[in-house]
Scaffold this active site. Structure first.
Site, PDB file in Angstrom:
ATOM      1  N   ASP A 154       9.205   2.861   0.172  1.00  0.00           N
ATOM      2  CA  ASP A 154       8.139   3.476   0.945  1.00  0.00           C
ATOM      3  C   ASP A 154       8.313   2.995   2.378  1.00  0.00           C
ATOM      4  O   ASP A 154       7.893   1.904   2.750  1.00  0.00           O
ATOM      5  CB  ASP A 154       6.771   3.070   0.386  1.00  0.00           C
ATOM      6  CG  ASP A 154       5.627   3.702   1.162  1.00  0.00           C
ATOM      7  OD1 ASP A 154       5.880   4.246   2.264  1.00  0.00           O
ATOM      8  OD2 ASP A 154       4.484   3.645   0.679  1.00  0.00           O
TER       9      ASP A 154
ATOM     10  N   TYR B 210       0.854  -1.186   0.000  1.00  0.00           N
ATOM     11  CA  TYR B 210       0.000   0.000   0.000  1.00  0.00           C
ATOM     12  C   TYR B 210       0.887   1.232   0.000  1.00  0.00           C
ATOM     13  O   TYR B 210       1.879   1.288   0.732  1.00  0.00           O
ATOM     14  CB  TYR B 210      -0.896   0.004   1.247  1.00  0.00           C
ATOM     15  CG  TYR B 210      -1.770   1.237   1.368  1.00  0.00           C
ATOM     16  CD1 TYR B 210      -2.842   1.445   0.489  1.00  0.00           C
ATOM     17  CD2 TYR B 210      -1.545   2.195   2.362  1.00  0.00           C
ATOM     18  CE1 TYR B 210      -3.663   2.574   0.607  1.00  0.00           C
ATOM     19  CE2 TYR B 210      -2.357   3.320   2.478  1.00  0.00           C
ATOM     20  CZ  TYR B 210      -3.414   3.510   1.598  1.00  0.00           C
ATOM     21  OH  TYR B 210      -4.216   4.618   1.714  1.00  0.00           O
TER      22      TYR B 210
ATOM     23  N   LYS C 130       3.863   8.567   9.118  1.00  0.00           N
ATOM     24  CA  LYS C 130       3.526   7.971  10.401  1.00  0.00           C
ATOM     25  C   LYS C 130       4.475   8.406  11.532  1.00  0.00           C
ATOM     26  O   LYS C 130       4.344   9.521  12.011  1.00  0.00           O
ATOM     27  CB  LYS C 130       3.402   6.451  10.253  1.00  0.00           C
ATOM     28  CG  LYS C 130       2.265   6.144   9.253  1.00  0.00           C
ATOM     29  CD  LYS C 130       1.734   4.770   9.224  1.00  0.00           C
ATOM     30  CE  LYS C 130       0.445   4.723   8.417  1.00  0.00           C
ATOM     31  NZ  LYS C 130       0.503   4.069   7.127  1.00  0.00           N
TER      32      LYS C 130
HETATM   33  C1  LIG Z   1      -0.048   4.636   5.747  1.00  0.00           C
HETATM   34  C2  LIG Z   1       0.802   4.423   4.553  1.00  0.00           C
HETATM   35  C3  LIG Z   1       0.826   5.325   3.484  1.00  0.00           C
HETATM   36  C4  LIG Z   1      -0.106   6.496   3.405  1.00  0.00           C
HETATM   37  O1  LIG Z   1       0.124   7.434   4.406  1.00  0.00           O
HETATM   38  P1  LIG Z   1      -1.055   8.463   4.790  1.00  0.00           P
HETATM   39  O2  LIG Z   1      -0.409   9.381   5.767  1.00  0.00           O
HETATM   40  O3  LIG Z   1      -2.170   7.651   5.345  1.00  0.00           O
HETATM   41  O4  LIG Z   1      -1.447   9.149   3.526  1.00  0.00           O
HETATM   42  C5  LIG Z   1       1.731   5.107   2.464  1.00  0.00           C
HETATM   43  N1  LIG Z   1       2.554   4.040   2.477  1.00  0.00           N
HETATM   44  C6  LIG Z   1       2.553   3.150   3.467  1.00  0.00           C
HETATM   45  C7  LIG Z   1       3.513   2.017   3.445  1.00  0.00           C
HETATM   46  C8  LIG Z   1       1.654   3.290   4.526  1.00  0.00           C
HETATM   47  O5  LIG Z   1       1.615   2.357   5.493  1.00  0.00           O
END
Ligand SMILES: *Cc1c(COP(=O)(O)O)cnc(C)c1O
Length: 411
Positions: free
Chosen positions: A223, A128, A251
């Site tokens: 990511d 994701y 996060k």
């Molecule tokens: C949570 C998440 C996102 C998106 O971050 P948001 O602050 O919710 O837009 C992108 N990549 C990963 C791996 C995530 O866990």
């Protein structure tokens, strides 16, 4: 609010329950509006690695609020945070602060396309990367040529530019690179996947992906929105010793406030306006409230034994849950790295999204409901991680294991 929520997973749809409304949090616990206490393993979906309302974070944010929440002009806190991020990550020469992980990924992809002058991007199934159009695609195993929009509203023309390969399968990625020779701008991956449940990279996989990208002159984007400061101060890239071209953070880097970051090699980052011509902006980007929370949180992470204590407690939780499952004859596989883990209701190994989907969802639903009833708050989806924070005590974890064994016994 559609569905009563501002982010869909909060609606408890995949566990078919009514969500609890949270009134407050403290340390490892959250309290609902009826006053019930829960040991919290969601921790705002990862950011709260120091627990709820850590006094150092709260007092820093309070002080910042009194000075002013936003100016839309440069502040010292932004510089301080940028320096902390650049020194934590060997691969980051320069960084831009944004307000969400989604934004960080959007910017990373735009930069990769600009840098390479190519349009295709490659992602891994089950990873994701936020909710931008390019990332909401459905590729299905091995069918790199027919990416479809994951949902209405994403034009098929946009979806067709996102290719997909199987996580942990280097041949699958190599096939896509062969087929789209000199057309792939970047490969984006969660170095440790944490949005199909937690799935660790196989030995050598990330290194091979690095080589594949180099051979094809494509950029490698990690990511690390979840893994960034979760696994180690320098991220998963430090643990696995692979240097990406661009890193996305979110996060934890926001310390519980909306702050995220995209960083990488100077020659790539210099393409961003105002130095370069790749446009990117944000009214509240790097605002003083968020940057102050971030700095306070990162400082906590630097304290002695922070990560080793997390590791010790998380290991205790893993072992306890496994033995509780064994005693009660519940099929269970736990994937864990540091304080990031998930329980799959299956005896099989889970190494990719297809494996994750074979876990027993019905058992998970009943388990989730049983734990919630007994005061343990887990993520309301079988494909999400459990987050252990520094505020979780041995006692919290022992209680969690005891509760789980109780619930397993009733499944
Ligand atoms: C949570 C998440 C996102 C998106 O971050 P948001 O602050 O919710 O837009 C992108 N990549 C990963 C791996 C995530 O866990």
């Amino acid at each position: 609010m559609p569905g009563g929520v501002n982010s869909p997973v909060r609606a408890f749809g995949s566990v078919e329950k009514t969500p609890v409304f949270i009134a407050r949090g403290k340390g490892s616990k959250i309290y609902d509006i009826a006053g019930n206490e829960y040991i919290d393993y969601v921790c705002s979906w990862g950011p709260l690695i120091a627990g709820h309302c850590h006094p150092k974070v709260v007092s820093a944010v309070n002080a910042a609020a009194k000075r002013g929440t936003s100016f839309g002009a440069p502040t010292i806190a932004e510089t301080e945070l940028a320096e902390m991020i650049c020194s934590a990550f060997d691969s980051i020469d320069k960084v831009r602060l944004v307000s969400s992980g989604t934004e960080a990924v959007m910017t990373a992809v735009r930069l990769a396309r600009a840098f390479t002058d190519r349009k295709y991007i490659l992602k891994m199934e089950g990873c994701y990367h936020g909710h931008s159009d390019s990332m909401l695609v459905n590729a299905g195993s091995g069918s790199a040529e027919f990416s479809k929009p994951l949902c209405p509203g994403v034009p098929k023309e946009i979806a067709s530019l996102t290719l997909a390969a199987e996580y942990n399968n280097i041949d699958s990625a190599a096939k896509v690179f062969d087929k789209y020779k000199n057309e792939i701008a970047c490969c984006i991956i969660e170095p440790v996947a944490a949005n199909m449940g937690v799935v660790l990279p196989k030995a050598g996989y990330l290194q091979s992906l690095r080589k594949l990208c180099d051979n094809n002159k494509s950029l490698l984007i990690f990511d690390e929105v979840i893994t960034g400061f979760r696994l180690y101060y320098g991220g998963a890239q430090k643990i696995f010793n692979v240097r990406p071209d661009i890193t996305c953070l979110g996060k934890i880097v926001g310390g519980g406030l909306p702050c995220a970051a995209v960083g990488g090699r100077a020659e790539i980052m210099n393409l961003l306006a105002p130095i370069g011509s790749v446009y990117q902006a944000g009214t509240l980007s790097g605002n003083p409230l968020a940057t102050t929370a971030s700095i306070a949180t990162l400082k906590l992470l630097k304290t002695k034994n922070f990560y080793s204590k997390l590791e010790e407690n998380s290991k205790f939780l893993e072992k306890g849950l496994l033995s509780a499952a064994k005693k009660t004859n519940i099929p269970m596989t736990i994937n864990r790295i540091g304080s990031l883990m998930s329980c799959f209701f299956t005896k099989n190994r889970v190494e990719n999204f297809e494996d994750a989907k074979t876990a027993n969802v019905k058992l998970f639903k009943t388990f989730f409901a049983g734990m919630l009833e007994r005061g343990v708050y887990l993520a309301p989806s079988p494909f999400e991680a459990m987050f252990v924070s520094a505020a979780h005590s041995k006692k919290d974890i022992a209680k969690t294991i005891f509760t789980a064994q109780n619930v397993f016994g009733k499944l």
